[in-house]
Design a protein around this motif. Structure first.
Motif, PDB file in Angstrom:
ATOM      1  N   PHE A  35      52.802   0.023  69.495  1.00 17.44           N
ATOM      2  CA  PHE A  35      54.089  -0.583  69.144  1.00 17.44           C
ATOM      3  C   PHE A  35      53.937  -1.570  67.995  1.00 17.44           C
ATOM      4  CE2 PHE A  35      57.295  -3.940  69.872  1.00 17.44           C
ATOM      5  CZ  PHE A  35      58.446  -3.174  69.725  1.00 17.44           C
ATOM      6  N   LEU A  36      52.911  -2.435  68.048  1.00 21.60           N
ATOM      7  CA  LEU A  36      52.697  -3.421  66.982  1.00 21.60           C
ATOM      8  C   LEU A  36      52.347  -2.747  65.664  1.00 21.60           C
ATOM      9  CD1 LEU A  36      50.694  -6.206  68.867  1.00 21.60           C
ATOM     10  CD2 LEU A  36      53.071  -6.272  68.131  1.00 21.60           C
ATOM     11  N   VAL A  37      51.502  -1.723  65.722  1.00 24.09           N
ATOM     12  CA  VAL A  37      51.142  -1.007  64.491  1.00 24.09           C
ATOM     13  C   VAL A  37      52.373  -0.344  63.880  1.00 24.09           C
ATOM     14  CG1 VAL A  37      49.820   0.945  63.586  1.00 24.09           C
ATOM     15  CG2 VAL A  37      48.734  -0.668  65.143  1.00 24.09           C
ATOM     16  N   GLY A  38      53.228   0.224  64.713  1.00 26.46           N
ATOM     17  CA  GLY A  38      54.453   0.840  64.203  1.00 26.46           C
ATOM     18  C   GLY A  38      55.356  -0.171  63.529  1.00 26.46           C
TER      19      GLY A  38
ATOM     20  N   ARG B 138      41.738  -2.964  85.845  1.00 25.90           N
ATOM     21  CA  ARG B 138      41.198  -1.899  84.993  1.00 25.90           C
ATOM     22  C   ARG B 138      42.124  -0.687  84.940  1.00 25.90           C
ATOM     23  NH1 ARG B 138      36.414  -3.392  87.722  1.00 25.90           N
ATOM     24  NH2 ARG B 138      36.548  -1.534  89.052  1.00 25.90           N
ATOM     25  N   GLN B 139      43.044  -0.586  85.882  1.00 26.34           N
ATOM     26  CA  GLN B 139      43.987   0.528  85.880  1.00 26.34           C
ATOM     27  C   GLN B 139      45.239   0.219  85.076  1.00 26.34           C
ATOM     28  OE1 GLN B 139      44.775   1.278  89.975  1.00 26.34           O
ATOM     29  NE2 GLN B 139      42.658   1.720  90.471  1.00 26.34           N
ATOM     30  N   ILE B 140      45.708  -1.012  85.146  1.00 24.53           N
ATOM     31  CA  ILE B 140      46.992  -1.346  84.530  1.00 24.53           C
ATOM     32  C   ILE B 140      46.835  -1.858  83.104  1.00 24.53           C
ATOM     33  CG2 ILE B 140      48.999  -2.849  84.718  1.00 24.53           C
ATOM     34  CD1 ILE B 140      48.740  -2.734  87.701  1.00 24.53           C
ATOM     35  N   ILE B 141      45.870  -2.764  82.869  1.00 21.81           N
ATOM     36  CA  ILE B 141      45.791  -3.459  81.590  1.00 21.81           C
ATOM     37  C   ILE B 141      45.447  -2.541  80.410  1.00 21.81           C
ATOM     38  CG2 ILE B 141      44.702  -5.373  80.379  1.00 21.81           C
ATOM     39  CD1 ILE B 141      46.644  -6.078  82.673  1.00 21.81           C
ATOM     40  N   PRO B 142      44.419  -1.674  80.493  1.00 25.19           N
ATOM     41  CA  PRO B 142      44.106  -0.823  79.320  1.00 25.19           C
ATOM     42  C   PRO B 142      45.269   0.042  78.841  1.00 25.19           C
ATOM     43  CG  PRO B 142      42.261  -0.835  80.835  1.00 25.19           C
ATOM     44  CD  PRO B 142      43.381  -1.529  81.537  1.00 25.19           C
ATOM     45  N   PRO B 143      46.009   0.744  79.732  1.00 25.74           N
ATOM     46  CA  PRO B 143      47.161   1.499  79.224  1.00 25.74           C
ATOM     47  C   PRO B 143      48.213   0.617  78.577  1.00 25.74           C
ATOM     48  CG  PRO B 143      46.580   2.231  81.430  1.00 25.74           C
ATOM     49  CD  PRO B 143      45.788   0.996  81.167  1.00 25.74           C
ATOM     50  N   LEU B 144      48.460  -0.568  79.158  1.00 29.72           N
ATOM     51  CA  LEU B 144      49.425  -1.485  78.562  1.00 29.72           C
ATOM     52  C   LEU B 144      48.980  -1.936  77.178  1.00 29.72           C
ATOM     53  CD1 LEU B 144      50.729  -3.891  81.353  1.00 29.72           C
ATOM     54  CD2 LEU B 144      52.050  -2.359  79.918  1.00 29.72           C
ATOM     55  N   GLU B 145      47.695  -2.244  77.030  1.00 29.91           N
ATOM     56  CA  GLU B 145      47.178  -2.676  75.731  1.00 29.91           C
ATOM     57  C   GLU B 145      47.336  -1.574  74.689  1.00 29.91           C
ATOM     58  OE1 GLU B 145      43.175  -3.933  76.389  1.00 29.91           O
ATOM     59  OE2 GLU B 145      43.761  -6.036  76.691  1.00 29.91           O
TER      60      GLU B 145
ATOM     61  N   THR C 218      47.960 -28.626  81.003  1.00 24.99           N
ATOM     62  CA  THR C 218      48.564 -27.488  81.698  1.00 24.99           C
ATOM     63  C   THR C 218      47.687 -27.045  82.866  1.00 24.99           C
ATOM     64  OG1 THR C 218      47.513 -25.929  80.172  1.00 24.99           O
ATOM     65  CG2 THR C 218      49.722 -26.697  79.616  1.00 24.99           C
ATOM     66  N   ARG C 219      48.263 -26.296  83.796  1.00 27.57           N
ATOM     67  CA  ARG C 219      47.550 -25.893  85.002  1.00 27.57           C
ATOM     68  C   ARG C 219      46.592 -24.733  84.776  1.00 27.57           C
ATOM     69  NH1 ARG C 219      52.217 -26.068  89.760  1.00 27.57           N
ATOM     70  NH2 ARG C 219      52.711 -28.298  89.580  1.00 27.57           N
ATOM     71  N   THR C 220      46.888 -23.890  83.815  1.00 28.94           N
ATOM     72  CA  THR C 220      46.048 -22.720  83.559  1.00 28.94           C
ATOM     73  C   THR C 220      45.291 -22.880  82.253  1.00 28.94           C
ATOM     74  OG1 THR C 220      47.758 -21.514  82.331  1.00 28.94           O
ATOM     75  CG2 THR C 220      47.765 -21.309  84.731  1.00 28.94           C
ATOM     76  N   GLY C 221      44.250 -22.079  82.099  1.00 29.77           N
ATOM     77  CA  GLY C 221      43.490 -22.070  80.852  1.00 29.77           C
ATOM     78  C   GLY C 221      43.946 -20.995  79.893  1.00 29.77           C
ATOM     79  N   LEU C 222      45.110 -20.379  80.170  1.00 27.63           N
ATOM     80  CA  LEU C 222      45.590 -19.305  79.316  1.00 27.63           C
ATOM     81  C   LEU C 222      45.851 -19.787  77.900  1.00 27.63           C
ATOM     82  CD1 LEU C 222      46.641 -16.437  78.881  1.00 27.63           C
ATOM     83  CD2 LEU C 222      48.864 -17.202  79.739  1.00 27.63           C
ATOM     84  N   ASP C 223      46.518 -20.946  77.770  1.00 28.44           N
ATOM     85  CA  ASP C 223      46.829 -21.440  76.425  1.00 28.44           C
ATOM     86  C   ASP C 223      45.558 -21.775  75.641  1.00 28.44           C
ATOM     87  OD1 ASP C 223      46.189 -23.459  78.135  1.00 28.44           O
ATOM     88  OD2 ASP C 223      48.111 -24.499  77.974  1.00 28.44           O
TER      89      ASP C 223
ATOM     90  N   ILE D 198      49.296 -11.668  66.757  1.00 25.47           N
ATOM     91  CA  ILE D 198      50.165 -11.318  67.883  1.00 25.47           C
ATOM     92  C   ILE D 198      49.415 -10.473  68.906  1.00 25.47           C
ATOM     93  CG2 ILE D 198      52.277 -10.108  68.536  1.00 25.47           C
ATOM     94  CD1 ILE D 198      53.397 -10.805  65.777  1.00 25.47           C
ATOM     95  N   GLY D 199      48.617  -9.518  68.418  1.00 27.32           N
ATOM     96  CA  GLY D 199      47.852  -8.664  69.323  1.00 27.32           C
ATOM     97  C   GLY D 199      46.854  -9.440  70.157  1.00 27.32           C
ATOM     98  N   ARG D 200      46.172 -10.417  69.536  1.00 27.67           N
ATOM     99  CA  ARG D 200      45.206 -11.217  70.304  1.00 27.67           C
ATOM    100  C   ARG D 200      45.910 -12.061  71.355  1.00 27.67           C
ATOM    101  NH1 ARG D 200      40.420 -13.485  66.284  1.00 27.67           N
ATOM    102  NH2 ARG D 200      39.601 -11.420  65.685  1.00 27.67           N
ATOM    103  N   GLY D 201      47.053 -12.635  70.998  1.00 24.26           N
ATOM    104  CA  GLY D 201      47.789 -13.435  71.980  1.00 24.26           C
ATOM    105  C   GLY D 201      48.246 -12.598  73.161  1.00 24.26           C
ATOM    106  N   ILE D 202      48.791 -11.409  72.875  1.00 26.74           N
ATOM    107  CA  ILE D 202      49.239 -10.535  73.965  1.00 26.74           C
ATOM    108  C   ILE D 202      48.052 -10.053  74.788  1.00 26.74           C
ATOM    109  CG2 ILE D 202      50.338  -8.320  74.458  1.00 26.74           C
ATOM    110  CD1 ILE D 202      52.130  -8.781  72.058  1.00 26.74           C
ATOM    111  N   SER D 203      46.924  -9.770  74.129  1.00 20.36           N
ATOM    112  CA  SER D 203      45.732  -9.329  74.851  1.00 20.36           C
ATOM    113  C   SER D 203      45.252 -10.382  75.843  1.00 20.36           C
ATOM    114  CB  SER D 203      44.613  -8.992  73.866  1.00 20.36           C
ATOM    115  OG  SER D 203      43.425  -8.642  74.538  1.00 20.36           O
ATOM    116  N   GLU D 204      45.258 -11.635  75.429  1.00 22.15           N
ATOM    117  CA  GLU D 204      44.854 -12.702  76.351  1.00 22.15           C
ATOM    118  C   GLU D 204      45.825 -12.829  77.519  1.00 22.15           C
ATOM    119  OE1 GLU D 204      42.171 -14.536  76.574  1.00 22.15           O
ATOM    120  OE2 GLU D 204      41.312 -13.436  74.889  1.00 22.15           O
ATOM    121  N   ILE D 205      47.119 -12.670  77.244  1.00 20.90           N
ATOM    122  CA  ILE D 205      48.109 -12.742  78.323  1.00 20.90           C
ATOM    123  C   ILE D 205      47.900 -11.602  79.317  1.00 20.90           C
ATOM    124  CG2 ILE D 205      50.575 -12.581  78.842  1.00 20.90           C
ATOM    125  CD1 ILE D 205      51.114 -13.981  76.179  1.00 20.90           C
TER     126      ILE D 205
END
Length: 360
Positions: A152-155, A139-146, A56-61, A114-121
């Protein structure tokens, strides 16, 4: 007779012991099988799957694999423990306690995966935003999203656990909905500002450090974009705090977009007896004589209109940074008036001619 009863009792206890030994052995076999399966899963995720993701082209996976491999193998082990407990003929209360405890652990592990996968994304997306829009955006967008996704996942995990123990989820969801509605009505302005702040972070009409001008005429450099307010540092070193909902619903000018170059303008009036072409040439030469003025695009001078007492001229020039537009304009104005005096070009005062007529 007593010896016969003792014999049957001994025989029954032997059968019971044999039964429990057999059931325990079955449970141990099940658990051992899943433990071995967890090792196979770990081996596949650490050895063979990375070979496939290498194309793959990215190292995300690859990053996601490294994060989810340990909890995935742990999940297989606890799945084996769960099935092993279910295979044992335990009393109902003991069965509910043991199987319920293992089930809760399984749900927690699945949530972690699931949380770790979403965190990496999200981190990968944050790095892309930083490359595209500058450092600090992630630093402005990612922490609030996380935080939102974690809640949501805990709920969801809590609802799954409650459903497993036959609790009425509908009443819990209804109570949460009513509570959320009450909170939303009580804090609608705060929520509107938070949603607007998230919109500003995603839409990016301006970035930290950009100079913006509001419709009210106030302007300054963006110092911070928060979830509730945006802070703007004005040129007189004061901090302007504006609710995000107002910024989302107003028209503003971003002086730093699409790039930091800025166009300056100098308006001047000359006498009606002046040569217009000569005045335009002097204006352009004066602008070109300032080192900070760009030659591409080149300065331009125009005869704009006929004034009451002067010919209105305008000089347009470009600088490579909008923050330097005022000092450069000051230098151009100073040199223009010196060049006009040297070339005997007058800047007339407003003149009015009054005709007096004698009455009869």
């Amino acid at each position: 007779m007593g010896s016969l009863l003792d014999f049957f009792r001994l025989e029954a206890s032997d059968h019971l012991l044999l039964f429990w030994v057999k059931e325990i052995l079955v449970a141990v076999v099940i658990f051992t099988f899943f433990w071995g399966l967890s090792q196979v899963v770990r081996y596949l995720l650490t050895t063979w799957v990375p070979r496939l993701t290498a194309f793959t082209r990215t190292g995300l996976d690859d990053q996601i694999l490294r994060r989810i491999t340990p909890p995935t193998s742990t999940l297989v082990v606890f799945a084996g423990l769960y099935f092993a407990v279910r295979s044992l003929p335990l009393p109902e209360k003991a069965y509910l306690v043991l199987s319920g405890a293992v089930y809760i652990i399984i749900v927690i592990v699945v949530t972690v995966i699931i949380g770790r996968g979403i965190s990496e994304i999200l981190n990968w997306y944050g790095r892309k935003l930083a490359e595209r829009h500058g450092v600090g955006v992630d630093r402005q967008i990612i922490p609030p999203l996380e935080k939102i996704i974690t809640i949501f996942l805990v709920g969801i995990a809590l609802m799954v656990i409650l459903k497993h123990f036959n609790y009425d989820i509908l009443s819990v969801v209804t109570a949460l909905g009513i509570g959320s509605l009450a909170i939303g009505l009580a804090a609608k302005d705060t929520l509107a500002n938070m949603i607007s702040g998230f919109t500003l972070m995603v839409d990016r009409p301006f970035r930290i450090g950009d100079r913006i001008q509001l419709t009210s005429g106030q302007w300054g450099d963006v110092a911070d974009i928060g979830l509730r307010t945006t802070k703007i540092k004005t040129v007189d070193n004061t901090l302007l705090v504006i609710p995000n909902s107002e910024l989302c619903n107003t028209i503003l000018i971003n002086l730093a977009f699409p790039d930091v170059r800025a166009k300056g303008r100098v308006d001047v009036g000359v006498g009606y007896d002046c040569n217009v072409e000569e005045v335009k040439r002097i204006l352009v030469d004066t602008a070109l004589g300032v080192p900070e003025v760009l030659h591409d695009p080149a300065p331009e001078a125009f005869f704009v209109s006929f004034g009451e007492s002067a010919l209105n001229m305008s000089l347009f020039f470009w600088v490579d940074d909008y923050k330097s537009i005022f000092p450069i304009t000051d230098r151009i104005n100073e040199q223009i008036i010196n060049r006009f005096r040297a070339n005997r070009i007058n800047i007339p005062y407003p003149i009015r001619t009054v005709f007096l007529e004698k009455g009869n």
